[in-house]
Scaffold this active site. Structure first.
Site, PDB file in Angstrom:
ATOM      1  N   ASP A  58      -6.235  -6.920   4.711  1.00  8.45           N
ATOM      2  CA  ASP A  58      -7.508  -6.017   3.880  1.00  8.45           C
ATOM      3  C   ASP A  58      -8.594  -7.148   3.398  1.00  8.45           C
ATOM      4  OD1 ASP A  58      -8.924  -3.960   2.610  1.00  8.45           O
ATOM      5  OD2 ASP A  58      -8.256  -4.722   0.613  1.00  8.45           O
ATOM      6  N   ASP A  99      -3.090 -18.371   2.462  1.00  6.16           N
ATOM      7  CA  ASP A  99      -3.948 -19.221   1.553  1.00  6.16           C
ATOM      8  C   ASP A  99      -4.630 -20.239   2.511  1.00  6.16           C
ATOM      9  OD1 ASP A  99      -1.511 -20.564   1.831  1.00  6.16           O
ATOM     10  OD2 ASP A  99      -1.471 -21.226  -0.005  1.00  6.16           O
ATOM     11  N   LYS A 141       3.057 -15.606   4.067  1.00  9.19           N
ATOM     12  CA  LYS A 141       3.509 -16.526   2.907  1.00  9.19           C
ATOM     13  C   LYS A 141       4.924 -16.716   2.739  1.00  9.19           C
ATOM     14  CE  LYS A 141       1.853 -18.466  -0.839  1.00  9.19           C
ATOM     15  NZ  LYS A 141       0.915 -19.577  -0.834  1.00  9.19           N
ATOM     16  N   TYR A 154       0.700  -1.075   0.016  1.00 10.28           N
ATOM     17  CA  TYR A 154      -0.040  -0.002  -0.054  1.00 10.28           C
ATOM     18  C   TYR A 154       0.845   1.421   0.076  1.00 10.28           C
ATOM     19  CZ  TYR A 154      -4.819  -2.075   0.988  1.00 10.28           C
ATOM     20  OH  TYR A 154      -5.672  -2.568   1.035  1.00 10.28           O
TER      21      TYR A 154
HETATM   22  C1  IPM Z   1     -10.518  -0.643   3.905  1.00 10.22           C
HETATM   23  C2  IPM Z   1     -10.619  -0.170   2.447  1.00 10.22           C
HETATM   24  C3  IPM Z   1      -9.377   0.799   2.164  1.00 10.22           C
HETATM   25  C4  IPM Z   1      -8.101  -0.228   2.160  1.00 10.22           C
HETATM   26  C5  IPM Z   1      -9.638   1.271   0.814  1.00 10.22           C
HETATM   27  C6  IPM Z   1     -10.730   2.170   0.549  1.00 10.22           C
HETATM   28  C7  IPM Z   1      -8.248   2.131   0.464  1.00 10.22           C
HETATM   29  O1  IPM Z   1     -10.659  -1.285   1.615  1.00 10.22           O
HETATM   30  O2  IPM Z   1     -10.285   0.037   4.596  1.00 10.22           O
HETATM   31  O3  IPM Z   1     -10.409  -2.186   4.206  1.00 10.22           O
HETATM   32  O4  IPM Z   1      -7.831  -1.018   1.215  1.00 10.22           O
HETATM   33  O5  IPM Z   1      -7.642  -0.492   3.245  1.00 10.22           O
HETATM   34 MN    MN Z   2     -10.917  -3.306   2.642  1.00  9.90          MN
END
Ligand code: IPM
Ligand code: MN
Length: 342
Positions: A224, A200, A168, A118
């Site tokens: 996520d 996984d 992983k 990210y």
């Molecule tokens: C979450 C959302 C966010 C992320 C997006 C909106 C950037 O999916 O809070 O899980 O990926 O963290």
């Molecule tokens: Mn999310």
């Protein structure tokens, strides 16, 4: 958010703490009004606050915008990064009898939230045609892993003491580092029992037997994905709160779900995820554990009575956002009157 604020007011009515609410723009509305998903006025307001309660941001109208000007990355992710809120706590448990896939599970996902692919510095896209190349490097330092593992260990101590570190490590170097540091940190926590699991396999185990989990800790992208999956087990994304915290009490409290653009503005969205995020805020940021307990108990009671928005009640009679908020307020009020925090 409006319902959550009302519920919070009722929940703290008997407490000595007074909360003053200030409102700032974030995400799509902020873009429309100011051109930026996280305007300087909002940042300024937040840096003088004790906690942030955030509503869902984003929608198709803004999806095409480049990352810096997009509600998700430019608003939410920047917020997490700006305040160094590196641990995203996403509890998921069987909340509504008869709703969801499993009758009895109670787990907490601790997702690292300021690192990994990210926020990689090596992120980019170059070239054209078949040679076009894009990359987002997954990168962690030992210090980044250590601090989120410490948060997870402390939370595990307050629960069942079982910690599953998800990685992983059979393929990724960043996961090898993750695993080494996880071992090191957990050795310092007497009473935390650590197990490692490949991501996984974790995805599989979650849908086979979620009751085996207590606390799951994992890197940003894995977390996520797994947290949306965990929401599916509960039965509705509209029921899941989250807290994103750092070292201190300050934090960002928001529903796990998005802005549900297909039903937005109709008065039918489920307010429960944001209301429960309000409870997490009271407990974590303001030290108001009994008020938080009252909210959580009230939500459970209202849902157990069969009340809910459309996606929760299925073919049963569904209530609107306002009505659910009112029922929860009334229940919180009754609990406060009974002097019952739990
Ligand atoms: C979450 C959302 C966010 C992320 C997006 C909106 C950037 O999916 O809070 O899980 O990926 O963290
Ligand atoms: Mn999310």
């Amino acid at each position: 958010v409006a319902e959550a604020l009302l519920v919070i007011e009722v929940a703290i009515a008997g407490e000595e703490t007074r909360i003053s609410f200030e409102h700032g723009l974030l995400g799509g509305h902020a873009i429309d009004e100011t051109g930026s998903p996280l305007p300087p006025e909002t940042l300024d307001l937040l840096s003088h606050s004790d906690a942030i309660l955030a509503g869902a941001v984003g929608g198709p109208k803004w999806d095409h915008l480049p990352f810096e000007r997009n509600p998700g990355p430019g608003g939410l992710l920047r917020l997490r990064r700006q305040f160094d809120l590196f641990a995203n706590l996403r509890p998921a448990r069987a909340l509504v009898p008869g709703v969801g896939l499993f009758p009895d599970f109670d787990l907490l996902i601790v997702r690292e939230s300021t690192g990994g692919a990210y926020f990689s510095l090596q992120k980019g896209s170059e070239g054209i045609g078949p040679d076009r190349r894009a990359f987002d490097l997954i990168e962690y330092t030992a210090a980044q892993v250590e601090r989120v593992l410490a948060v997870a260990c402390n939370l595990a101590l307050g629960r069942g003491g079982r910690l599953t570190s998800v990685d992983k490590a059979n393929v990724l170097e960043s996961s090898r580092l993750w695993r080494d540091v996880a071992e090191e940190v957990c050795r310092r926590y007497d009473g935390v029992e650590l197990e490692h699991m490949y991501v996984d396999n974790c995805a599989l185990q979650l849908v086979l037997a979620p009751e085996q989990f207590d606390v799951i800790v994992t890197e940003n992208l894995f977390g996520d994905i797994l947290s949306d999956q965990a929401a599916g087990l509960v039965g509705s994304l509209g029921l899941l709160p989250s807290a994103t915290v750092g070292f201190g009490d300050f934090g960002l409290f928001e529903p796990v779900h998005g802005s549900a653009p297909d039903i937005a503005g109709k008065g039918v969205v489920n307010p429960v995820a944001t209301i429960l995020s309000g409870a997490m805020l009271l407990r974590h940021a303001l030290g108001l554990g009994s008020a938080a307990d009252r909210i959580e108990t009230a939500v459970e009671r209202v849902l157990a009575q069969g009340h809910g928005t459309a996606e929760v009640v299925g073919s049963g009679e569904s209530l609107g956002t306002r009505q659910i908020g009112e029922l929860i307020c009334a229940e919180v009020g009754a609990l406060a009157e009974a002097g019952d925090g739990a």
